[in-house]
Design a protein around this motif. Structure first.
Motif, PDB file in Angstrom:
ATOM      1  N   MET A   1       0.557  -0.856   0.348  1.00  0.00           N
ATOM      2  CA  MET A   1       0.526  -0.474  -0.074  1.00  0.00           C
ATOM      3  C   MET A   1       1.092   1.269  -0.393  1.00  0.00           C
ATOM      4  N   SER A   2       0.486   2.182  -0.538  1.00  0.00           N
ATOM      5  CA  SER A   2       1.241   3.507  -1.060  1.00  0.00           C
ATOM      6  C   SER A   2       0.479   4.349  -0.062  1.00  0.00           C
ATOM      7  N   VAL A   3       1.890   5.201   0.855  1.00  0.00           N
ATOM      8  CA  VAL A   3       1.575   6.239   1.415  1.00  0.00           C
ATOM      9  C   VAL A   3       1.410   7.524   0.891  1.00  0.00           C
ATOM     10  N   LEU A   4       1.930   7.874  -0.004  1.00  0.00           N
ATOM     11  CA  LEU A   4       2.796   8.590  -0.871  1.00  0.00           C
ATOM     12  C   LEU A   4       0.465   9.171  -1.897  1.00  0.00           C
ATOM     13  N   PHE A   5       0.494   8.353  -2.173  1.00  0.00           N
ATOM     14  CA  PHE A   5      -0.385   7.963  -3.036  1.00  0.00           C
ATOM     15  C   PHE A   5      -1.884   7.044  -3.225  1.00  0.00           C
ATOM     16  N   PRO A   6      -2.707   7.207  -2.482  1.00  0.00           N
ATOM     17  CA  PRO A   6      -3.650   5.803  -1.923  1.00  0.00           C
ATOM     18  C   PRO A   6      -3.996   5.326  -2.764  1.00  0.00           C
ATOM     19  N   LYS A   7      -4.684   4.509  -2.723  1.00  0.00           N
ATOM     20  CA  LYS A   7      -5.790   4.369  -4.380  1.00  0.00           C
ATOM     21  C   LYS A   7      -7.140   4.057  -3.684  1.00  0.00           C
ATOM     22  N   VAL A   8      -8.071   5.130  -4.401  1.00  0.00           N
ATOM     23  CA  VAL A   8      -9.089   5.407  -5.024  1.00  0.00           C
ATOM     24  C   VAL A   8      -9.433   5.491  -5.657  1.00  0.00           C
ATOM     25  N   PRO A   9     -10.902   4.307  -5.524  1.00  0.00           N
ATOM     26  CA  PRO A   9     -11.462   4.673  -6.669  1.00  0.00           C
ATOM     27  C   PRO A   9     -11.929   5.169  -7.548  1.00  0.00           C
ATOM     28  N   LYS A  10     -12.438   5.022  -8.863  1.00  0.00           N
ATOM     29  CA  LYS A  10     -12.825   6.114  -9.801  1.00  0.00           C
ATOM     30  C   LYS A  10     -14.454   6.475  -8.957  1.00  0.00           C
ATOM     31  N   PRO A  11     -15.118   7.345  -9.243  1.00  0.00           N
ATOM     32  CA  PRO A  11     -16.253   7.365  -9.389  1.00  0.00           C
ATOM     33  C   PRO A  11     -17.054   6.705 -10.484  1.00  0.00           C
ATOM     34  N   ARG A  12     -18.206   6.121  -9.975  1.00  0.00           N
ATOM     35  CA  ARG A  12     -18.947   5.600 -11.520  1.00  0.00           C
ATOM     36  C   ARG A  12     -19.366   6.711 -12.736  1.00  0.00           C
ATOM     37  N   GLU A  13     -19.187   6.087 -13.721  1.00  0.00           N
ATOM     38  CA  GLU A  13     -19.416   7.270 -15.025  1.00  0.00           C
ATOM     39  C   GLU A  13     -21.037   6.650 -14.996  1.00  0.00           C
ATOM     40  N   TRP A  14     -21.575   7.974 -15.393  1.00  0.00           N
ATOM     41  CA  TRP A  14     -23.269   8.240 -15.533  1.00  0.00           C
ATOM     42  C   TRP A  14     -23.389   7.493 -17.571  1.00  0.00           C
ATOM     43  N   ASP A  15     -24.334   6.428 -17.087  1.00  0.00           N
ATOM     44  CA  ASP A  15     -24.091   5.253 -18.573  1.00  0.00           C
ATOM     45  C   ASP A  15     -26.098   5.878 -18.834  1.00  0.00           C
ATOM     46  N   TYR A  16     -26.812   6.547 -19.812  1.00  0.00           N
ATOM     47  CA  TYR A  16     -28.043   6.646 -19.212  1.00  0.00           C
ATOM     48  C   TYR A  16     -28.299   6.852 -21.433  1.00  0.00           C
ATOM     49  N   ARG A  17     -29.300   6.362 -20.757  1.00  0.00           N
ATOM     50  CA  ARG A  17     -29.709   5.336 -22.394  1.00  0.00           C
ATOM     51  C   ARG A  17     -31.525   5.792 -22.337  1.00  0.00           C
TER      52      ARG A  17
END
Length: 78
Positions: free
Chosen positions: A1-17
């Protein structure tokens, strides 16, 4: 685990049809669901078997009439 750059999950993208109402597609779906009721396979099988019996019977009658005509023709020719 990185101390300087922690992994943050990307937010879900808007997929509207957008969903459009298709009258023909809805009619096809309703027709398909109407065919799939309890006992539909049995009814189709019985219907197919009665048609098959009628076809066999008509074919038998045809050959018997043809045989009768041939016997009648040979009786009067010979």
């Amino acid at each position: 685990m990185s101390v300087l750059f922690p992994k943050v999950p990307k937010p879900r993208e808007w997929d509207y049809r957008p969903i459009y109402f298709d009258k023909e597609k809805e009619a096809r779906k309703d027709k398909k669901l109407a065919r799939l009721h309890h006992g539909a396979f049995r009814e189709e099988h019985e219907k197919n078997m009665t048609e098959l019996r009628k076809k066999k019977q008509s074919r038998l009658v045809f050959w018997l009439v043809l045989l009768g005509l041939l016997i009648f023709a040979f009786y009067f020719i010979l």
